[in-house]
Design a protein around this motif. Structure first.
Motif, PDB file in Angstrom:
ATOM      1  N   GLU A  94       0.822  -1.212   0.000  1.00 38.59           N
ATOM      2  CA  GLU A  94       0.000   0.000   0.000  1.00 38.59           C
ATOM      3  C   GLU A  94       0.854   1.259   0.000  1.00 38.59           C
ATOM      4  N   ARG A  95       1.963   1.225   0.738  1.00 38.47           N
ATOM      5  CA  ARG A  95       2.895   2.369   0.716  1.00 38.47           C
ATOM      6  C   ARG A  95       3.491   2.550  -0.676  1.00 38.47           C
ATOM      7  N   ASP A 133       1.274 -11.291  -7.191  1.00 36.17           N
ATOM      8  CA  ASP A 133       0.095 -12.026  -7.653  1.00 36.17           C
ATOM      9  C   ASP A 133      -1.130 -11.528  -6.888  1.00 36.17           C
ATOM     10  N   LYS A 134      -1.699 -10.443  -7.401  1.00 34.98           N
ATOM     11  CA  LYS A 134      -2.835  -9.798  -6.739  1.00 34.98           C
ATOM     12  C   LYS A 134      -3.706  -9.109  -7.780  1.00 34.98           C
ATOM     13  N   ALA A 135      -4.999  -9.123  -7.556  1.00 33.27           N
ATOM     14  CA  ALA A 135      -5.914  -8.418  -8.446  1.00 33.27           C
ATOM     15  C   ALA A 135      -5.621  -6.917  -8.410  1.00 33.27           C
ATOM     16  N   ILE A 136      -5.815  -6.255  -9.541  1.00 29.80           N
ATOM     17  CA  ILE A 136      -5.529  -4.815  -9.652  1.00 29.80           C
ATOM     18  C   ILE A 136      -6.766  -4.032  -9.221  1.00 29.80           C
ATOM     19  N   ASP A 137      -6.647  -3.337  -8.087  1.00 28.69           N
ATOM     20  CA  ASP A 137      -7.763  -2.571  -7.539  1.00 28.69           C
ATOM     21  C   ASP A 137      -7.612  -1.068  -7.752  1.00 28.69           C
ATOM     22  N   ARG A 138      -6.362  -0.598  -7.928  1.00 27.90           N
ATOM     23  CA  ARG A 138      -6.091   0.825  -8.158  1.00 27.90           C
ATOM     24  C   ARG A 138      -5.236   0.954  -9.410  1.00 27.90           C
ATOM     25  N   VAL A 165       2.147   1.663  -3.547  1.00 26.26           N
ATOM     26  CA  VAL A 165       1.112   2.190  -4.437  1.00 26.26           C
ATOM     27  C   VAL A 165       0.973   3.700  -4.247  1.00 26.26           C
ATOM     28  N   ASP A 166       0.984   4.153  -3.008  1.00 26.20           N
ATOM     29  CA  ASP A 166       0.901   5.595  -2.726  1.00 26.20           C
ATOM     30  C   ASP A 166       2.074   6.340  -3.367  1.00 26.20           C
ATOM     31  N   LEU A 167       3.275   5.731  -3.320  1.00 23.03           N
ATOM     32  CA  LEU A 167       4.446   6.352  -3.927  1.00 23.03           C
ATOM     33  C   LEU A 167       4.288   6.466  -5.437  1.00 23.03           C
ATOM     34  N   ILE A 168       3.810   5.404  -6.070  1.00 20.17           N
ATOM     35  CA  ILE A 168       3.658   5.408  -7.531  1.00 20.17           C
ATOM     36  C   ILE A 168       2.615   6.433  -7.972  1.00 20.17           C
ATOM     37  N   GLU A 169       1.646   6.688  -7.143  1.00 20.83           N
ATOM     38  CA  GLU A 169       0.627   7.687  -7.495  1.00 20.83           C
ATOM     39  C   GLU A 169       1.165   9.110  -7.414  1.00 20.83           C
ATOM     40  N   SER A 170       2.335   9.285  -6.834  1.00 20.66           N
ATOM     41  CA  SER A 170       2.945  10.621  -6.741  1.00 20.66           C
ATOM     42  C   SER A 170       4.027  10.793  -7.806  1.00 20.66           C
TER      43      SER A 170
END
Length: 312
Positions: free
Chosen positions: A11-12, A137-142, A14-19
């Motif tokens: 989750e951290r 290996d995880k579904a893409i939610d964001r 993902v937050d970084l990639i969104e910035s």
């Protein structure tokens, strides 16, 4: 099952990639827009670069990077005197970032948008093919998880299968053993393979290799997608509870004396790639002289050179 620590780190990330980000990578300035993978200190980008450095010589070689993201690896390899570098990504934002970073660092590379090998021209081959794959290996939610997650290792499997395409069923495939016409008979008109129906050669040149990343969070389905050849673990790093691995694949090279019997008897789709036999390169093993094969291979089995092992 993803544990709490891995989930928190993800989750951290993902937050970084969104910035947006501004990095120095191997002496190059790399600007990263939101939604594109960041080449930060703990990223797999640096791990991949460490695995390549000192093990793969790119000087005067042609390189393809699939899923290039910000272009950090592609630009670094071009700065290391690669002859030609083609960087591809499915994301238009990533492609724009690569072009921007190329101009920023005064480097000339070929940027193309598309999925896996779709942007590669017919007949185009490379000495080195790289894929720093999303390996969770995880579904893409964001949306940002596109750079991090590969459910079922689908993207990695498509990459591996595209390295060495098998013959297509139907028109243009070679007949199975025992299906040739009897002596003295001729094929009917129109039964010969049509032009362009035989499979294309592998994308990796003879003497070249492909390098890709996986992790302990990857779906192991990718193991089944590895084409015939030698798959070697180059580098492994532990990040928290996650192992990040860098692998090198080289095509089947006809070194029969070092082969292992690891597969079932061949049927459709077991032709080696171009250049694997002197002067011809596209004959199936069934047409090789029996004395050239190891004893176990005389029964008609497909060979791979060394299955999986760790580089010394």
């Amino acid at each position: 099952m993803i544990n709490k620590a891995v989930k928190h780190n993800h989750e951290r990330h993902v937050d970084l990639i969104e910035s947006r980000g501004d990095y120095v990578f191997r002496g190059l300035r790399i600007l990263v827009p939101g939604g594109v993978y960041h080449p930060h200190e703990e990223s797999s980008t640096g791990i991949l670069a460490d695995a390549l450095q000192g093990r793969v010589d790119v000087r005067c070689r042609d390189v393809l990077e699939v899923g290039a993201g910000s272009g950090a690896i592609s630009l670094w390899l071009k700065a290391c005197d690669a002859k030609q570098v083609v960087a591809t990504d499915i994301s238009p934002t990533a492609c724009a970032a690569i072009e921007c970073n190329a101009l920023l660092n005064g480097l000339d590379i070929d940027v193309r948008q598309g999925s896996i090998f779709a942007p590669v021209y017919p007949g185009e081959t490379f000495d080195l093919v790289i894929f720093n794959s999303p390996f969770m290996d995880k579904a893409i939610d964001r949306p940002a998880e596109l750079a991090l997650c590969d459910p079922g290792s689908a993207a990695l499997c498509a990459f591996l299968q595209g390295l060495h395409p098998a013959p297509r069923h139907g028109a243009g495939t070679l007949p199975r053993a025992g299906t040739l016409p009897r002596a003295g008979t001729l094929p009917r008109a129109g039964t010969l393979p049509r032009a362009g129906t035989l499979p294309r050669a592998g994308i990796v040149r003879k003497g070249g290799c492909a390098v890709f990343t996986t992790s302990s969070l990857s779906d192991p389905q990718w193991l089944e997608a590895c084409p015939p050849g030698s798959t070697v673990l180059l580098h492994e790093v532990l990040r928290g509870d996650t192992k990040i691995q860098v692998w090198r694949w080289t095509p089947w090279d006809n070194e029969l004396e070092s082969c292992e019997v690891v597969c079932t008897p061949p049927g459709v789709g077991t032709l080696p790639g171009v250049g694997t036999l002197p002067g011809v390169g596209t004959l199936p093993e069934a047409l090789l002289p029996a004395k050239a094969l190891p004893p176990a291979a005389k029964a008609g089995v497909l060979l791979k050179k060394r299955k999986f092992h760790v580089a010394s």
